[in-house]
Design an enzyme around this catalytic site. Structure first.
Site, PDB file in Angstrom:
ATOM      1  N   GLU A 275       0.821  -1.209   0.000  1.00 36.28           N
ATOM      2  CA  GLU A 275       0.000   0.000   0.000  1.00 36.28           C
ATOM      3  C   GLU A 275       0.861   1.268   0.000  1.00 36.28           C
ATOM      4  O   GLU A 275       0.432   2.323  -0.450  1.00 36.28           O
ATOM      5  CB  GLU A 275      -0.916  -0.019   1.234  1.00 36.28           C
ATOM      6  CG  GLU A 275      -2.184   0.774   1.068  1.00 36.28           C
ATOM      7  CD  GLU A 275      -3.165   0.590   2.223  1.00 36.28           C
ATOM      8  OE1 GLU A 275      -2.802  -0.001   3.257  1.00 36.28           O
ATOM      9  OE2 GLU A 275      -4.297   1.061   2.107  1.00 36.28           O
ATOM     10  N   HIS A 296       7.195 -26.670  -1.712  1.00 31.77           N
ATOM     11  CA  HIS A 296       6.676 -27.833  -2.425  1.00 31.77           C
ATOM     12  C   HIS A 296       5.590 -27.448  -3.419  1.00 31.77           C
ATOM     13  O   HIS A 296       4.834 -28.304  -3.890  1.00 31.77           O
ATOM     14  CB  HIS A 296       6.159 -28.861  -1.411  1.00 31.77           C
ATOM     15  CG  HIS A 296       7.271 -29.435  -0.598  1.00 31.77           C
ATOM     16  ND1 HIS A 296       7.751 -30.715  -0.777  1.00 31.77           N
ATOM     17  CD2 HIS A 296       8.045 -28.875   0.357  1.00 31.77           C
ATOM     18  CE1 HIS A 296       8.762 -30.920   0.052  1.00 31.77           C
ATOM     19  NE2 HIS A 296       8.962 -29.817   0.757  1.00 31.77           N
ATOM     20  N   LYS A 405     -12.949   1.465  -2.529  1.00 34.18           N
ATOM     21  CA  LYS A 405     -13.977   1.804  -1.532  1.00 34.18           C
ATOM     22  C   LYS A 405     -15.107   2.601  -2.193  1.00 34.18           C
ATOM     23  O   LYS A 405     -16.280   2.353  -1.950  1.00 34.18           O
ATOM     24  CB  LYS A 405     -13.373   2.656  -0.400  1.00 34.18           C
ATOM     25  CG  LYS A 405     -12.479   1.898   0.588  1.00 34.18           C
ATOM     26  CD  LYS A 405     -12.070   2.835   1.737  1.00 34.18           C
ATOM     27  CE  LYS A 405     -11.068   2.191   2.674  1.00 34.18           C
ATOM     28  NZ  LYS A 405     -10.576   3.108   3.715  1.00 34.18           N
TER      29      LYS A 405
HETATM   30  O1  PA5 Z   1      -3.098   2.011   5.918  1.00 35.88           O
HETATM   31  C1  PA5 Z   1      -4.201   2.489   5.760  1.00 35.88           C
HETATM   32  O2  PA5 Z   1      -4.421   3.710   5.952  1.00 35.88           O
HETATM   33  C2  PA5 Z   1      -5.384   1.646   5.344  1.00 35.88           C
HETATM   34  O3  PA5 Z   1      -5.038   0.322   5.162  1.00 35.88           O
HETATM   35  C3  PA5 Z   1      -6.463   1.718   6.406  1.00 35.88           C
HETATM   36  O4  PA5 Z   1      -5.931   1.269   7.613  1.00 35.88           O
HETATM   37  C4  PA5 Z   1      -7.676   0.871   6.021  1.00 35.88           C
HETATM   38  O5  PA5 Z   1      -8.124   1.227   4.750  1.00 35.88           O
HETATM   39  C5  PA5 Z   1      -8.797   1.060   7.033  1.00 35.88           C
HETATM   40  O6  PA5 Z   1      -9.236   2.400   7.036  1.00 35.88           O
HETATM   41  P1  PA5 Z   1      -9.976   3.001   8.283  1.00 35.88           P
HETATM   42  O7  PA5 Z   1      -9.121   2.856   9.487  1.00 35.88           O
HETATM   43  O8  PA5 Z   1     -10.213   4.423   7.932  1.00 35.88           O
HETATM   44  O9  PA5 Z   1     -11.269   2.232   8.435  1.00 35.88           O
END
Ligand code: PA5
Length: 414
Positions: A275, A296, A405
């Site tokens: 990410e 494996h 999203k």
């Molecule tokens: O690293 C990040 O910002 C994302 O992975 C969020 O943690 C994830 O999308 C969850 O979002 P939120 O905490 O707003 O529900």
């Protein structure tokens, strides 16, 4: 493991000298980016050095709240997705909690009715507390799970008591969850607005669930501090330079875990690297490899398939537990321990994969303690942020995640 010499995380490189030499062209930039991070001159750098000056009052509040939760329930359900749950899950697989504390279970990281129905069946006859974690306060997966579980609590305890069993971590001021928490009087902790979800393990997001499970969170923060020394920062910078050089040649990073206890840590790394670095057409795709199991299956590809990857090995210097093989039928195995066999698979794999030119980075961590976990988390957060900056991407946003999203909400509103 007699050939390890201290209690620190160590990074060892096995790759062509030319790659290591080439990576040095990023060294100056890595110094500059590390200085930029330490001055926190970018948005979302609140996590830098956060453990070094963790507010004592907040830590005491987390510990007291964890004790209160522990006295009130058998199951503590942490509801969140991505950075809102992967760190705590990784820590709970990495090390043992205190068996006398509540069991921490996770919800809201998928939209499977079967998963959540099974979870409800498992917890419904025992005492339960909920922790909803969402920075934005509106992510669909945790919001749906929260409604299902909150409703269970209201039916079980009545509204007033149910609401007193709900804890929340979210932004200080904004979002739907903050509004609901204020209206319903939930006990809350704040995820600072300058810390993104995947950089939040060492904030209440990771610390509260782990304290409930009886993990020594002060020692975990000490581990993070131990990764924020000049020596460790320079090791992180070097690794960032090597990863940036490798990114120009390879499109996959295979993270190889040698213990089931590091598989959830691998999942946390997949989020951190994926990410943070995978954007603007750059980055390497991180994938998890569970050794020996995947040798494996994927092992065939790793040895013989398209050479598009490098490997990052996670290996404990001291295993959490061990068994020596004994017995009259043990033959050649007699007197040998699992850790010796596990070392053999590492060396065998490295020899085989190096013979076809796979670059390997070995990350030897000391053990499965809270200190090691804190050290690993901070080290890789720093290394990942530096790698992203060296590649020229913003490691702290996630526009691709936001796109899915939005698509999901568009579908639901159709
Ligand atoms: O690293 C990040 O910002 C994302 O992975 C969020 O943690 C994830 O999308 C969850 O979002 P939120 O905490 O707003 O529900």
């Amino acid at each position: 493991m007699s050939n390890f010499n201290n209690g620190q995380l160590e990074i060892v490189y096995e790759m062509d000298e030319a790659v290591l030499a080439d990576s040095e062209r990023f060294a100056l930039a890595a110094d500059e980016k590390a200085a930029l991070l330490s001055r926190k001159q970018m948005d979302f750098t609140g996590w830098v050095g956060y453990a070094d000056a963790f507010p004592e009052g907040e830590l005491a509040d987390i510990l007291a709240t964890a004790d209160e939760i522990s006295s009130r329930c058998k199951y503590f359900i942490v509801i969140g997705i991505g950075g809102s749950y992967l760190g705590a899950k990784a820590a709970l697989s990495f090390m043992d909690g205190d068996g006398s504390r509540p069991e921490v279970l996770f919800a809201g990281f998928n939209l499977s009715g079967a998963y959540h129905a099974d979870l409800i069946d498992r917890i419904k006859d025992d005492d339960v507390c909920l922790l909803i974690i969402s920075k934005s306060g509106g992510t669909l997966e945790p919001s749906v799970a929260f409604q299902a579980l909150k409703n269970l609590l209201i039916q079980k305890y009545g509204r007033a008591e149910a609401l007193s069993r709900i804890y929340a971590i979210t932004d200080r001021d904004s979002g739907k969850l903050r509004k609901e928490a204020t209206e319903n009087g939930y006990k809350t902790f704040v995820l600072p607005s300058d810390i993104g979800g995947r950089f939040s393990v060492l904030t209440p997001v990771g610390l509260l669930p782990l304290a409930v499970a009886g993990i020594d969170i002060r020692t975990m923060l000490d581990g993070a501090k131990a990764a924020n020394t000049e020596e460790m920062i320079s090791i992180a910078k070097k690794l960032a330079c090597v990863r940036t050089a490798l990114e120009e040649q390879k499109c996959v990073q295979a993270i190889c875990s040698f213990e089931p206890s590091t598989e959830d840590f691998t999942a946390w790394l997949l989020q951190l690297f994926g990410e943070s670095e995978g954007k603007d057409g750059r980055g390497v795709l991180p994938v998890g490899v569970s050794v020996s199991r995947d040798l494996h299956s994927l092992g065939q590809f790793l040895q013989d398939g398209k050479q598009m990857f490098y490997e990052m090995v996670l290996f404990a210097k001291e295993p959490a537990r061990d068994i020596t093989i004994e017995g009259e039928d043990a033959g050649d195995y007699a007197g040998r321990s699992y850790s010796e066999f596990n070392r053999a698979v590492l060396e065998g794999m490295a020899k085989a994969h190096r013979s076809v030119g796979v670059p390997i980075i070995r990350a030897y961590f000391p053990d499965n303690s809270a200190h090691s976990f804190g050290q690993l988390v901070y080290f890789f957060e720093l290394c990942c942020a530096l790698t992203g900056l060296l590649m020229g991407v913003n490691p702290f946003d996630q526009p691709g995640v936001e796109a899915y999203k939005r698509g999901m909400l568009d579908y639901l509103l159709k």
